[in-house]
Design a protein around this motif. Structure first.
Motif, PDB file in Angstrom:
ATOM      1  N   ALA A   1      12.078  30.599  17.576  1.00  0.00           N
ATOM      2  CA  ALA A   1      13.107  30.160  16.632  1.00  0.00           C
ATOM      3  C   ALA A   1      14.086  31.291  16.347  1.00  0.00           C
ATOM      4  CB  ALA A   1      12.468  29.670  15.343  1.00  0.00           C
ATOM      5  N   TYR A   2      13.570  32.515  16.205  1.00  0.00           N
ATOM      6  CA  TYR A   2      14.445  33.668  15.981  1.00  0.00           C
ATOM      7  C   TYR A   2      15.418  33.837  17.144  1.00  0.00           C
ATOM      8  CZ  TYR A   2      15.944  38.499  16.278  1.00  0.00           C
ATOM      9  OH  TYR A   2      16.698  39.626  16.439  1.00  0.00           O
ATOM     10  N   LEU A   3      14.911  33.774  18.376  1.00  0.00           N
ATOM     11  CA  LEU A   3      15.789  33.938  19.531  1.00  0.00           C
ATOM     12  C   LEU A   3      16.808  32.807  19.624  1.00  0.00           C
ATOM     13  CD1 LEU A   3      13.263  35.148  22.245  1.00  0.00           C
ATOM     14  CD2 LEU A   3      14.969  36.497  21.023  1.00  0.00           C
ATOM     15  N   PHE A   4      16.391  31.581  19.291  1.00  0.00           N
ATOM     16  CA  PHE A   4      17.284  30.435  19.340  1.00  0.00           C
ATOM     17  C   PHE A   4      18.406  30.582  18.317  1.00  0.00           C
ATOM     18  CE2 PHE A   4      18.233  25.982  18.096  1.00  0.00           C
ATOM     19  CZ  PHE A   4      18.752  25.557  19.313  1.00  0.00           C
ATOM     20  N   ILE A   5      18.072  30.941  17.099  1.00  0.00           N
ATOM     21  CA  ILE A   5      19.078  31.107  16.042  1.00  0.00           C
ATOM     22  C   ILE A   5      19.983  32.282  16.357  1.00  0.00           C
ATOM     23  CG2 ILE A   5      19.375  31.693  13.607  1.00  0.00           C
ATOM     24  CD1 ILE A   5      16.819  30.023  13.087  1.00  0.00           C
ATOM     25  N   ARG A   6      19.414  33.360  16.895  1.00  0.00           N
ATOM     26  CA  ARG A   6      20.226  34.526  17.265  1.00  0.00           C
ATOM     27  C   ARG A   6      21.246  34.145  18.332  1.00  0.00           C
ATOM     28  NH1 ARG A   6      19.840  38.394  21.270  1.00  0.00           N
ATOM     29  NH2 ARG A   6      20.693  40.417  20.728  1.00  0.00           N
ATOM     30  N   ARG A   7      20.813  33.336  19.309  1.00  0.00           N
ATOM     31  CA  ARG A   7      21.734  32.909  20.368  1.00  0.00           C
ATOM     32  C   ARG A   7      22.864  32.073  19.790  1.00  0.00           C
ATOM     33  NH1 ARG A   7      20.140  29.365  25.720  1.00  0.00           N
ATOM     34  NH2 ARG A   7      22.208  29.296  26.569  1.00  0.00           N
ATOM     35  N   ILE A   8      22.554  31.187  18.856  1.00  0.00           N
ATOM     36  CA  ILE A   8      23.584  30.355  18.232  1.00  0.00           C
ATOM     37  C   ILE A   8      24.589  31.217  17.484  1.00  0.00           C
ATOM     38  CG2 ILE A   8      23.978  28.643  16.423  1.00  0.00           C
ATOM     39  CD1 ILE A   8      21.348  27.347  17.293  1.00  0.00           C
ATOM     40  N   VAL A   9      24.103  32.187  16.724  1.00  0.00           N
ATOM     41  CA  VAL A   9      24.994  33.043  15.927  1.00  0.00           C
ATOM     42  C   VAL A   9      25.879  33.900  16.834  1.00  0.00           C
ATOM     43  CG1 VAL A   9      25.028  34.968  14.297  1.00  0.00           C
ATOM     44  CG2 VAL A   9      23.493  33.035  13.914  1.00  0.00           C
ATOM     45  N   VAL A  10      25.293  34.463  17.883  1.00  0.00           N
ATOM     46  CA  VAL A  10      26.077  35.296  18.807  1.00  0.00           C
ATOM     47  C   VAL A  10      27.136  34.449  19.514  1.00  0.00           C
ATOM     48  CG1 VAL A  10      25.945  36.637  20.943  1.00  0.00           C
ATOM     49  CG2 VAL A  10      24.315  37.050  19.109  1.00  0.00           C
ATOM     50  N   SER A  11      26.764  33.250  19.945  1.00  0.00           N
ATOM     51  CA  SER A  11      27.727  32.373  20.612  1.00  0.00           C
ATOM     52  C   SER A  11      28.848  31.959  19.662  1.00  0.00           C
ATOM     53  CB  SER A  11      27.035  31.127  21.153  1.00  0.00           C
ATOM     54  OG  SER A  11      26.104  31.468  22.140  1.00  0.00           O
ATOM     55  N   ALA A  12      28.507  31.691  18.408  1.00  0.00           N
ATOM     56  CA  ALA A  12      29.527  31.331  17.426  1.00  0.00           C
ATOM     57  C   ALA A  12      30.482  32.495  17.196  1.00  0.00           C
ATOM     58  CB  ALA A  12      28.872  30.901  16.118  1.00  0.00           C
ATOM     59  N   ALA A  13      29.944  33.696  17.107  1.00  0.00           N
ATOM     60  CA  ALA A  13      30.799  34.873  16.898  1.00  0.00           C
ATOM     61  C   ALA A  13      31.733  35.070  18.087  1.00  0.00           C
ATOM     62  CB  ALA A  13      29.937  36.112  16.686  1.00  0.00           C
ATOM     63  N   GLU A  14      31.221  34.891  19.293  1.00  0.00           N
ATOM     64  CA  GLU A  14      32.074  35.016  20.478  1.00  0.00           C
ATOM     65  C   GLU A  14      33.147  33.931  20.482  1.00  0.00           C
ATOM     66  OE1 GLU A  14      29.478  34.886  23.835  1.00  0.00           O
ATOM     67  OE2 GLU A  14      28.720  36.916  23.512  1.00  0.00           O
ATOM     68  N   GLY A  15      32.804  32.739  20.077  1.00  0.00           N
ATOM     69  CA  GLY A  15      33.778  31.659  20.004  1.00  0.00           C
ATOM     70  C   GLY A  15      34.879  31.938  18.997  1.00  0.00           C
ATOM     71  N   TYR A  16      34.506  32.475  17.842  1.00  0.00           N
ATOM     72  CA  TYR A  16      35.516  32.828  16.838  1.00  0.00           C
ATOM     73  C   TYR A  16      36.440  33.927  17.355  1.00  0.00           C
ATOM     74  CZ  TYR A  16      32.999  30.142  13.287  1.00  0.00           C
ATOM     75  OH  TYR A  16      32.400  29.145  12.570  1.00  0.00           O
ATOM     76  N   ASP A  17      35.860  34.909  18.068  1.00  0.00           N
ATOM     77  CA  ASP A  17      36.684  35.985  18.611  1.00  0.00           C
ATOM     78  C   ASP A  17      37.650  35.470  19.672  1.00  0.00           C
ATOM     79  OD1 ASP A  17      35.468  37.841  17.000  1.00  0.00           O
ATOM     80  OD2 ASP A  17      34.045  38.525  18.530  1.00  0.00           O
ATOM     81  N   GLN A  18      37.202  34.550  20.510  1.00  0.00           N
ATOM     82  CA  GLN A  18      38.083  33.999  21.531  1.00  0.00           C
ATOM     83  C   GLN A  18      39.157  33.108  20.897  1.00  0.00           C
ATOM     84  OE1 GLN A  18      35.701  31.965  24.429  1.00  0.00           O
ATOM     85  NE2 GLN A  18      34.881  33.858  25.302  1.00  0.00           N
ATOM     86  N   GLY A  19      38.830  32.462  19.799  1.00  0.00           N
ATOM     87  CA  GLY A  19      39.801  31.613  19.118  1.00  0.00           C
ATOM     88  C   GLY A  19      40.915  32.412  18.459  1.00  0.00           C
ATOM     89  N   ARG A  20      40.624  33.627  18.058  1.00  0.00           N
ATOM     90  CA  ARG A  20      41.650  34.481  17.421  1.00  0.00           C
ATOM     91  C   ARG A  20      42.655  34.998  18.429  1.00  0.00           C
ATOM     92  NH1 ARG A  20      37.534  38.127  13.952  1.00  0.00           N
ATOM     93  NH2 ARG A  20      36.836  36.507  12.536  1.00  0.00           N
TER      94      ARG A  20
END
Length: 51
Positions: free
Chosen positions: A31-50
């Protein structure tokens, strides 16, 4: 070495409990690895959106 001996005795006396604890630890770690992957992917998505 007394702690190790106690741990080995506990595992030998309660194999079912040991299996349950190992499965629970695996689920928590997964669960930790799954949530970490979601958070990292979201952060990368926000950075690409900027850009």
């Amino acid at each position: 070495m007394a702690v190790v001996d106690t741990l080995i005795d506990a595992v030998a006396a309660n194999p079912g409990l040991t299996i349950i604890l190992v499965v629970l630890l695996a689920l928590v770690f997964g669960a930790y690895l799954f949530i970490r992957r979601i958070v990292v992917s979201a952060a990368e998505g926000y950075d690409q959106g900027r850009r």
